[in-house]
Design a protein around this motif. Structure first.
Motif, PDB file in Angstrom:
ATOM      1  N   GLN A  47      -0.727   6.060   3.285  1.00 57.01           N
ATOM      2  CA  GLN A  47      -1.757   5.286   3.994  1.00 57.01           C
ATOM      3  C   GLN A  47      -1.219   4.758   5.313  1.00 57.01           C
ATOM      4  O   GLN A  47      -1.888   4.813   6.350  1.00 57.01           O
ATOM      5  CB  GLN A  47      -2.226   4.112   3.130  1.00 57.01           C
ATOM      6  CG  GLN A  47      -2.994   4.503   1.873  1.00 57.01           C
ATOM      7  CD  GLN A  47      -3.305   3.284   1.023  1.00 57.01           C
ATOM      8  OE1 GLN A  47      -2.506   2.895   0.171  1.00 57.01           O
ATOM      9  NE2 GLN A  47      -4.450   2.666   1.254  1.00 57.01           N
ATOM     10  N   VAL A  64       0.857  -1.183   0.000  1.00 57.64           N
ATOM     11  CA  VAL A  64       0.000   0.000   0.000  1.00 57.64           C
ATOM     12  C   VAL A  64       0.896   1.237   0.000  1.00 57.64           C
ATOM     13  O   VAL A  64       2.122   1.150   0.094  1.00 57.64           O
ATOM     14  CB  VAL A  64      -0.940   0.021   1.230  1.00 57.64           C
ATOM     15  CG1 VAL A  64      -1.862  -1.185   1.211  1.00 57.64           C
ATOM     16  CG2 VAL A  64      -0.137   0.056   2.540  1.00 57.64           C
ATOM     17  N   THR A 114      -7.064   6.640   5.680  1.00 59.34           N
ATOM     18  CA  THR A 114      -6.123   5.540   5.432  1.00 59.34           C
ATOM     19  C   THR A 114      -6.211   4.973   4.021  1.00 59.34           C
ATOM     20  O   THR A 114      -5.506   4.014   3.707  1.00 59.34           O
ATOM     21  CB  THR A 114      -6.376   4.386   6.420  1.00 59.34           C
ATOM     22  OG1 THR A 114      -7.652   3.807   6.131  1.00 59.34           O
ATOM     23  CG2 THR A 114      -6.338   4.877   7.855  1.00 59.34           C
ATOM     24  N   GLY A 115      -7.047   5.545   3.191  1.00 60.68           N
ATOM     25  CA  GLY A 115      -7.200   4.972   1.856  1.00 60.68           C
ATOM     26  C   GLY A 115      -7.915   3.634   1.902  1.00 60.68           C
ATOM     27  O   GLY A 115      -7.622   2.729   1.124  1.00 60.68           O
ATOM     28  N   SER A 116      -8.852   3.493   2.847  1.00 58.18           N
ATOM     29  CA  SER A 116      -9.699   2.303   2.982  1.00 58.18           C
ATOM     30  C   SER A 116      -8.921   1.039   3.329  1.00 58.18           C
ATOM     31  O   SER A 116      -9.225  -0.061   2.841  1.00 58.18           O
ATOM     32  CB  SER A 116     -10.515   2.062   1.697  1.00 58.18           C
ATOM     33  OG  SER A 116     -11.397   3.133   1.469  1.00 58.18           O
ATOM     34  N   LYS A 164     -11.859   5.711   6.667  1.00 58.30           N
ATOM     35  CA  LYS A 164     -11.452   5.176   5.369  1.00 58.30           C
ATOM     36  C   LYS A 164     -10.778   6.233   4.501  1.00 58.30           C
ATOM     37  O   LYS A 164      -9.831   5.943   3.765  1.00 58.30           O
ATOM     38  CB  LYS A 164     -12.661   4.578   4.649  1.00 58.30           C
ATOM     39  CG  LYS A 164     -13.201   3.323   5.312  1.00 58.30           C
ATOM     40  CD  LYS A 164     -14.368   2.727   4.537  1.00 58.30           C
ATOM     41  CE  LYS A 164     -14.851   1.435   5.202  1.00 58.30           C
ATOM     42  NZ  LYS A 164     -15.988   0.829   4.482  1.00 58.30           N
ATOM     43  N   GLU A 165     -11.283   7.462   4.574  1.00 61.48           N
ATOM     44  CA  GLU A 165     -10.663   8.521   3.756  1.00 61.48           C
ATOM     45  C   GLU A 165      -9.225   8.770   4.181  1.00 61.48           C
ATOM     46  O   GLU A 165      -8.357   9.055   3.360  1.00 61.48           O
ATOM     47  CB  GLU A 165     -11.454   9.837   3.886  1.00 61.48           C
ATOM     48  CG  GLU A 165     -12.803   9.820   3.218  1.00 61.48           C
ATOM     49  CD  GLU A 165     -13.872   9.209   4.107  1.00 61.48           C
ATOM     50  OE1 GLU A 165     -15.012   9.083   3.635  1.00 61.48           O
ATOM     51  OE2 GLU A 165     -13.571   8.853   5.262  1.00 61.48           O
TER      52      GLU A 165
END
Length: 787
Positions: A24, A20, A49-51, A46-47
């Protein structure tokens, strides 16, 4: 305190391992450091950590801990070597490049403070120049050269050469590159060999549990976790001796000689002496340390695998289908002491208890049935939960007859289900059970727990220490701390995935909610009992010691049904309520009109309602939650129907197709309860018409399955099952052969029998375990049939 450079390197490495972005990882690390929990981050950030999902975050959290410990140890080692005045640029660079704790320790070994060694004493006696000269010029005669180094402490040449040898052996044993290379070579080429500790021990009943390991060898890299833990249990019980063999000595001798700069093929006068030094360095130092490292590595890997199996099974059990808020009658079976009975209402409250004695020796069958019928009628019982312990099949038959009688009378009959008793006795005797059910006898508490487990497995099982639930593989041989950390994470993830009713949840269940400690859980329940049910989530802030941070972490996972705000019954976090209001304003509808309106909700574009704080992932989750508020991710409730007249192993016939419940999943297959008091084994090779590497791909604990009986061994109480219903059984052994006793395995044969008890509390009877074989016949032999 780690430097910013080190922190960035940790984040970069984590990003690489998880595949990843580094951004993130940095965001997730920051949230974890701020006290956020994995369930909260996975669900509501989620926003940021990039989900990243909960599995990725758990891995990240674990690896972050390891890498930070590595950094701390590296800093301590650098400081120690620097204090000694021995820290060079090359040494610093090597330590900074070390990417494992073992590599750091290898480099530190020569500088690690230790008691005076024979090599140190030899150096103090001035013998290091002798060792260096023997290495540099093997053409010298060792005894003649050694005569030049005699002192008061070194009386003769033999003593001088002995001291020089100790110096060279230590030099080899503390060479970081050599130690690391030997360790990896030993691991890749080595094998574990086992044998009985003595002939007398081998003949004892305890020894016979491990008889398949009396002449056994297997490569270290290939050895599965259940066999590793089995032989180590045999060693612990003083039955087996374990020997770690690294392979051909010549390979290692060449590695040592190359490191010391010794030509073993030379005919120079000093070569024999140097050759002996090389062999001693390998045999006395490096081989021993490599064997110890291999043992540690083998056990660590086996523990990781065993914990993973336990965690997977525990998750499946916790997330098993709930029967729901229906009045339930719980039966805790027994013979002499009777069957304990408890009726609980839809909320789990105990409304009636008693004991009945339908089985031997009292045999009060009709009276027992009449008592149960009265309880069903009096309380409107909809479900009957039968514990799967001793006398379970007989008690199940009683329940079935009761249900048939009720149906014949034209009344609505309850539904019965078999329920795992694993850990029920632990709960019954616990301090929490005494607090929760103070007026009930310990035995009756078990019946209550069985009834509640059917209603909501998750809510009841969280009251028991995870390791006591008994769905593991050699769980008692695993380091307790390692097991506890993993299982606690599983329970936390399961509880938060489902959500918790704030007004009915117990202290143990609330304490598993994100951000809620044991103390806070007790405070929440105390506040609820004092002021009445919570009407909205905001009132949580009135609970003593529950501040804004804890509220942020827990609020989204707590549900309030029938409260002031319908959103409080959903998984929408209170911080995102303004987004819902924005959706309502733009859509021109009320909350009541949009909740559950699938067509309208799916017509909305998440991007239209996103902003700087709540992006598309969160808005998408909100729309999905409005579609089915407070959705339960668990499957629909179903029960297995055991075949009539099949109550013991002897009743089974090869070829029968039965319904059963998966009780445990291991690396080699799955155990299935078909209602005969002994679980049958579905070997991994009999699970599908394709190769199955992991049984969890096909089944999970608690799942209802249809199986075919492919082998029966009445004498040893073993049942072979197959999920492939078209399989042709190999032979009928319902009437076992007289000569079906165990045979001694041949030398170096890979054993499949594991000693001791199965960890779900039932006897394993030495059930055999092996990787998939080419045919059903072979698979059954691997599983312990046909011997």
């Amino acid at each position: 305190m780690t430097s910013s450079l080190t922190v960035r390197s940790v984040n970069a490495r984590l990003a690489e391992e998880l595949a990843v972005g580094e951004g993130q990882v940095a965001a997730a690390v920051r949230l974890l450091d701020e006290g956020a929990t994995v369930p909260f981050i996975a669900r509501y950030r989620k926003e940021v950590t990039g989900s990243l999902d909960d599995a990725q975050l758990r891995t990240l959290e674990e690896r972050l801990t390891y890498l930070r410990e590595l950094d701390d140890r590296r800093a301590a080692v650098l400081a120690s070597i620097d204090e000694q005045g021995k820290l060079t640029d090359d040494l610093r660079a090597a330590l900074l490049a070390a990417d494992t704790k073992s590599r750091v320790e290898d480099i530190y070994l020569p500088y690690k403070p230790k008691r005076r060694t024979k090599a140190q004493i030899a150096r103090e006696a001035g013998l290091e120049p002798l060792a260096d000269r023997l290495l540099a010029d093997p053409t010298v005669v060792p005894e003649e050269l050694a005569a030049q180094y005699l002192t008061d402490g070194v009386p003769d040449a033999a003593a001088a050469l002995d001291g020089a040898r100790h110096i060279l052996i230590e030099r080899a044993a503390e060479d970081a590159d050599l130690v690391g290379a030997v360790r990896e070579k030993f691991w890749s080429d080595g094998a574990l060999r086992t044998s009985p500790r003595s002939e007398d021990v081998a003949k004892t009943p305890a020894g016979q549990k491990f008889r398949d390991y009396f002449e056994y060898s297997e490569p270290l890299q290939n050895m599965p976790s259940h066999r590793v833990l089995a032989v180590m249990r045999g060693e612990k019980e003083e039955v087996l001796s374990l020997n770690f063999d690294g392979g051909e000595d010549e390979v290692y001798l060449a590695m040592v000689a190359r490191t010391l700069g010794i030509d073993m093929t030379s005919t120079a006068p000093a070569t024999p002496w140097l050759g002996t030094t090389v062999r001693l360095a390998w045999r006395v130092k490096l081989m021993v340390s490599a064997a110890v490292a291999a043992r540690v590595r083998l056990r660590q890997r086996a523990e990781e695998d065993a914990v993973a199996v336990f965690a997977r099974n525990l998750k499946d059990l916790l997330l098993a289908a709930p029967a729901g808020t229906r009045t339930t009658l719980g039966l805790d079976p027994g013979f002499r002491t009777g069957v304990k009975v408890a009726v609980v209402d839809g909320t789990g409250k105990v409304v009636d208890t008693c004991a009945i004695f339908p089985h031997q020796p009292q045999k009060q069958w009709d009276q027992a049935k009449a008592t149960l019928a009265a309880l069903v009628a009096r309380h409107g019982v909809e479900l009957i939960a039968v514990g799967n312990g001793t006398a379970s099949r007989e008690t199940d038959a009683l329940a079935a007859e009761l249900i048939a009688d009720i149906a014949a009378a034209g009344a609505k009959a309850p539904v019965k289900a078999m329920v795992s008793e694993a850990g029920a006795s632990v709960y019954s005797a616990s301090a929490y059970a005494a607090h929760e059910l103070p007026h009930l006898d310990v035995t009756l508490r078990g019946a209550v727990s069985i009834a509640r487990r059917l209603q909501d497995p998750l809510a009841e099982l969280v009251k028991i220490e995870p390791k006591s639930i008994g769905v593991g593989q050699y769980q008692h041989d695993v380091t307790p701390g390692t097991l506890a950390r993993s299982l606690d994470a599983v329970v936390e993830d399961a509880v938060n995935a489902v959500g918790v009713d704030l007004n009915t949840a117990s202290v143990p269940l609330l304490s598993r909610v994100s951000g809620v400690t044991d103390t806070l859980a007790e405070a929440i329940v105390a506040h609820r009992e004092k002021t009445g049910p919570f009407r909205n989530r905001t009132s949580l802030l009135d609970v003593p010691r529950l501040g804004p941070k804890a509220f942020e972490q827990c609020a989204g996972f707590l549900r309030i049904t029938g409260g002031d705000d319908p959103l409080d019954a959903s998984g929408v976090h209170p911080e995102a309520y303004p987004v819902v209001r924005r959706i309502l304003d733009r859509s021109g509808v009320t909350l009541a009109e949009i909740i559950g309106n699938e067509r309208q909700l799916r017509s909305l574009e998440p991007a239209e309602f996103a902003d700087d704080r709540f992006g598309i992932p969160t808005v998408s989750d909100i729309l999905a939650e409005l579609e089915k508020p407070g959705r339960d991710p668990r499957p629909a409730f179903s029960t297995a129907t055991f075949a009539a007249g099949v109550e013991k192993v002897a009743d089974l016939k090869v070829g029968m197709v039965l319904e059963g419940v998966v009780t445990n999943v291991a690396a080699f297959g799955a155990f299935v309860d078909v209602g005969v008091h002994q679980d049958g084994l579905v070997h991994v090779s009999a699970m599908a018409d394709r190769f199955v590497s992991d049984p969890h791909e096909v089944v999970k604990s608690g799942q209802v399955v249809r199986v075919k009986v492919v082998d029966v061994d009445v004498d040893r109480q073993r049942i072979g099952l197959s999920l492939r219903l078209k399989d042709t059984p190999q032979r009928d052994k319902a009437t076992p052969r007289r000569d079906a006793g165990p045979q001694r395995p041949q030398q170096k044969r890979t054993p499949q029998r594991e000693g001791g008890r199965r960890d779900n509390g039932r006897r394993d009877n030495g059930r055999r375990e092996k990787a998939p074989s080419g045919s059903m016949a072979q698979a059954l032999r691997d599983a312990g049939f046909g011997r």
